[in-house]
Design a protein around this motif. Structure first.
Motif, PDB file in Angstrom:
ATOM      1  N   GLY A 168      48.940 -15.478  35.387  1.00  0.00           N
ATOM      2  CA  GLY A 168      48.660 -14.251  34.762  1.00  0.00           C
ATOM      3  C   GLY A 168      49.629 -13.931  33.365  1.00  0.00           C
ATOM      4  N   VAL A 169      50.276 -15.070  33.166  1.00  0.00           N
ATOM      5  CA  VAL A 169      50.962 -15.100  31.749  1.00  0.00           C
ATOM      6  C   VAL A 169      49.756 -15.887  30.893  1.00  0.00           C
ATOM      7  CG1 VAL A 169      52.714 -15.999  30.429  1.00  0.00           C
ATOM      8  CG2 VAL A 169      53.286 -15.407  32.508  1.00  0.00           C
ATOM      9  N   LEU A 170      49.398 -15.083  29.880  1.00  0.00           N
ATOM     10  CA  LEU A 170      48.262 -15.381  29.085  1.00  0.00           C
ATOM     11  C   LEU A 170      48.983 -15.897  27.685  1.00  0.00           C
ATOM     12  CD1 LEU A 170      45.875 -12.424  29.542  1.00  0.00           C
ATOM     13  CD2 LEU A 170      45.960 -14.536  30.598  1.00  0.00           C
ATOM     14  N   GLY A 171      50.078 -15.553  27.360  1.00  0.00           N
ATOM     15  CA  GLY A 171      50.857 -16.038  26.212  1.00  0.00           C
ATOM     16  C   GLY A 171      52.321 -15.401  26.148  1.00  0.00           C
ATOM     17  N   GLY A 172      52.796 -15.557  24.923  1.00  0.00           N
ATOM     18  CA  GLY A 172      54.381 -15.119  24.814  1.00  0.00           C
ATOM     19  C   GLY A 172      54.826 -15.932  23.926  1.00  0.00           C
ATOM     20  N   GLY A 173      56.115 -15.229  23.613  1.00  0.00           N
ATOM     21  CA  GLY A 173      56.916 -15.928  22.430  1.00  0.00           C
ATOM     22  C   GLY A 173      58.423 -15.448  22.126  1.00  0.00           C
ATOM     23  N   LYS A 174      59.144 -16.111  21.759  1.00  0.00           N
ATOM     24  CA  LYS A 174      60.475 -15.528  21.064  1.00  0.00           C
ATOM     25  C   LYS A 174      60.055 -15.255  19.690  1.00  0.00           C
ATOM     26  CE  LYS A 174      65.314 -16.606  20.851  1.00  0.00           C
ATOM     27  NZ  LYS A 174      66.478 -17.530  21.154  1.00  0.00           N
ATOM     28  N   LEU A 175      60.648 -14.075  19.281  1.00  0.00           N
ATOM     29  CA  LEU A 175      60.338 -13.902  17.867  1.00  0.00           C
ATOM     30  C   LEU A 175      61.699 -14.111  17.276  1.00  0.00           C
ATOM     31  CD1 LEU A 175      59.128 -10.303  18.156  1.00  0.00           C
ATOM     32  CD2 LEU A 175      57.712 -12.494  17.807  1.00  0.00           C
ATOM     33  N   GLN A 176      61.478 -14.733  15.886  1.00  0.00           N
ATOM     34  CA  GLN A 176      62.613 -14.854  14.987  1.00  0.00           C
ATOM     35  C   GLN A 176      63.324 -13.757  14.601  1.00  0.00           C
ATOM     36  OE1 GLN A 176      63.257 -17.832  13.306  1.00  0.00           O
ATOM     37  NE2 GLN A 176      61.404 -19.027  14.055  1.00  0.00           N
ATOM     38  N   ARG A 177      64.537 -13.842  14.111  1.00  0.00           N
ATOM     39  CA  ARG A 177      65.458 -12.652  13.776  1.00  0.00           C
ATOM     40  C   ARG A 177      64.836 -11.658  12.906  1.00  0.00           C
ATOM     41  NH1 ARG A 177      70.475 -12.920  15.522  1.00  0.00           N
ATOM     42  NH2 ARG A 177      71.211 -11.685  13.836  1.00  0.00           N
ATOM     43  N   THR A 178      65.545 -10.564  12.907  1.00  0.00           N
ATOM     44  CA  THR A 178      64.672  -9.350  12.395  1.00  0.00           C
ATOM     45  C   THR A 178      64.937  -9.500  10.833  1.00  0.00           C
ATOM     46  OG1 THR A 178      66.665  -8.215  12.481  1.00  0.00           O
ATOM     47  CG2 THR A 178      64.887  -7.711  14.083  1.00  0.00           C
ATOM     48  N   ALA A 179      65.914 -10.431  10.419  1.00  0.00           N
ATOM     49  CA  ALA A 179      66.100 -10.630   9.043  1.00  0.00           C
ATOM     50  C   ALA A 179      64.689 -11.301   8.233  1.00  0.00           C
ATOM     51  CB  ALA A 179      67.345 -11.531   8.689  1.00  0.00           C
ATOM     52  N   THR A 180      63.973 -11.943   9.336  1.00  0.00           N
ATOM     53  CA  THR A 180      62.926 -12.793   8.758  1.00  0.00           C
ATOM     54  C   THR A 180      61.669 -11.828   8.861  1.00  0.00           C
ATOM     55  OG1 THR A 180      62.263 -13.544  10.878  1.00  0.00           O
ATOM     56  CG2 THR A 180      63.759 -14.979   9.509  1.00  0.00           C
ATOM     57  N   ALA A 181      61.840 -10.576   9.406  1.00  0.00           N
ATOM     58  CA  ALA A 181      60.592  -9.449   9.465  1.00  0.00           C
ATOM     59  C   ALA A 181      60.124  -9.262   8.025  1.00  0.00           C
ATOM     60  CB  ALA A 181      60.899  -8.493  10.467  1.00  0.00           C
ATOM     61  N   THR A 182      58.757  -8.929   7.742  1.00  0.00           N
ATOM     62  CA  THR A 182      58.196  -8.210   6.716  1.00  0.00           C
ATOM     63  C   THR A 182      57.333  -7.160   7.159  1.00  0.00           C
ATOM     64  OG1 THR A 182      58.247 -10.523   5.410  1.00  0.00           O
ATOM     65  CG2 THR A 182      56.717  -8.644   4.791  1.00  0.00           C
ATOM     66  N   SER A 183      57.554  -5.868   6.648  1.00  0.00           N
ATOM     67  CA  SER A 183      56.790  -4.968   7.110  1.00  0.00           C
ATOM     68  C   SER A 183      55.795  -4.367   5.971  1.00  0.00           C
ATOM     69  CB  SER A 183      57.956  -3.397   7.219  1.00  0.00           C
ATOM     70  OG  SER A 183      58.675  -3.865   8.420  1.00  0.00           O
ATOM     71  N   LEU A 184      54.904  -3.728   6.388  1.00  0.00           N
ATOM     72  CA  LEU A 184      53.861  -3.230   5.339  1.00  0.00           C
ATOM     73  C   LEU A 184      53.951  -1.680   5.401  1.00  0.00           C
ATOM     74  CD1 LEU A 184      50.786  -5.758   5.731  1.00  0.00           C
ATOM     75  CD2 LEU A 184      52.633  -5.797   3.859  1.00  0.00           C
ATOM     76  N   ARG A 185      53.923  -1.242   4.291  1.00  0.00           N
ATOM     77  CA  ARG A 185      54.094   0.340   3.967  1.00  0.00           C
ATOM     78  C   ARG A 185      53.109   0.743   2.908  1.00  0.00           C
ATOM     79  NH1 ARG A 185      58.854  -1.039   5.739  1.00  0.00           N
ATOM     80  NH2 ARG A 185      60.126   0.335   6.979  1.00  0.00           N
ATOM     81  N   ALA A 186      52.513   1.963   3.240  1.00  0.00           N
ATOM     82  CA  ALA A 186      51.715   2.386   1.989  1.00  0.00           C
ATOM     83  C   ALA A 186      52.108   2.321   0.579  1.00  0.00           C
ATOM     84  CB  ALA A 186      50.892   3.742   2.507  1.00  0.00           C
ATOM     85  N   GLY A 187      51.592   2.157  -0.379  1.00  0.00           N
ATOM     86  CA  GLY A 187      52.096   2.306  -1.808  1.00  0.00           C
ATOM     87  C   GLY A 187      50.832   2.734  -2.579  1.00  0.00           C
ATOM     88  N   ASP A 188      51.192   3.125  -3.882  1.00  0.00           N
ATOM     89  CA  ASP A 188      50.166   3.626  -4.736  1.00  0.00           C
ATOM     90  C   ASP A 188      49.141   2.709  -4.876  1.00  0.00           C
ATOM     91  OD1 ASP A 188      51.957   5.921  -5.050  1.00  0.00           O
ATOM     92  OD2 ASP A 188      52.685   5.340  -6.784  1.00  0.00           O
ATOM     93  N   GLY A 189      49.384   1.505  -5.106  1.00  0.00           N
ATOM     94  CA  GLY A 189      48.122   0.405  -5.110  1.00  0.00           C
ATOM     95  C   GLY A 189      47.539  -0.375  -4.171  1.00  0.00           C
ATOM     96  N   GLY A 190      48.319   0.020  -2.869  1.00  0.00           N
ATOM     97  CA  GLY A 190      47.901  -0.503  -1.464  1.00  0.00           C
ATOM     98  C   GLY A 190      49.056  -0.853  -0.778  1.00  0.00           C
TER      99      GLY A 190
END
Length: 117
Positions: free
Chosen positions: A40-62
């Motif tokens: 029943g486990v199709l996949g999974g994983g441990k994530l790197q620390r939040t300091a390595t995260a990149t978020s995308l937000r709306a901006g004027d040029g995309g």
């Protein structure tokens, strides 16, 4: 079979402070969860620390990438499982075996996936 995303949240500082014995017990509990869920486990994983995260937000040029998670919170997304289960009750029963459910600084979110025809 329905598919569910099991999201594992917790406090990174608490995870970092675990003793080697606590880490081993934590790992063993995840192995027990995977054994109980079987295929029943199709996949999974441990994530790197939040300091390595990149978020995308709306901006004027995309989209504008920014460092860090989308929101700042004490409990962060630390890992996940993608699994199949007959129904939500079965998914809850399996996810209840995860060590994060019993820890005071952690928690588990179960989200059904939208099934497409």
């Amino acid at each position: 079979m329905a598919r569910y995303l099991i999201l594992i949240y917790g406090d990174e500082q608490q995870w970092d402070a675990m003793t080697p014995e606590q880490r081993e017990n934590h790992h063993a509990a995840h192995v027990a969860f995977r054994d109980a869920a079987g295929p029943g486990v199709l996949g999974g994983g441990k994530l790197q620390r939040t300091a390595t995260a990149t978020s995308l937000r709306a901006g004027d040029g995309g989209p504008v990438p920014t460092d860090g998670p989308f929101v700042e919170t004490k409990e962060v997304l630390g890992g996940y499982y993608l699994m199949e289960a007959p129904d939500l009750d079965a998914a809850i029963a399996l996810a209840s075996r995860l060590p994060e459910v019993a820890a005071s600084h952690s928690g588990v979110e179960i989200r059904p996936l939208v099934e497409r025809n």
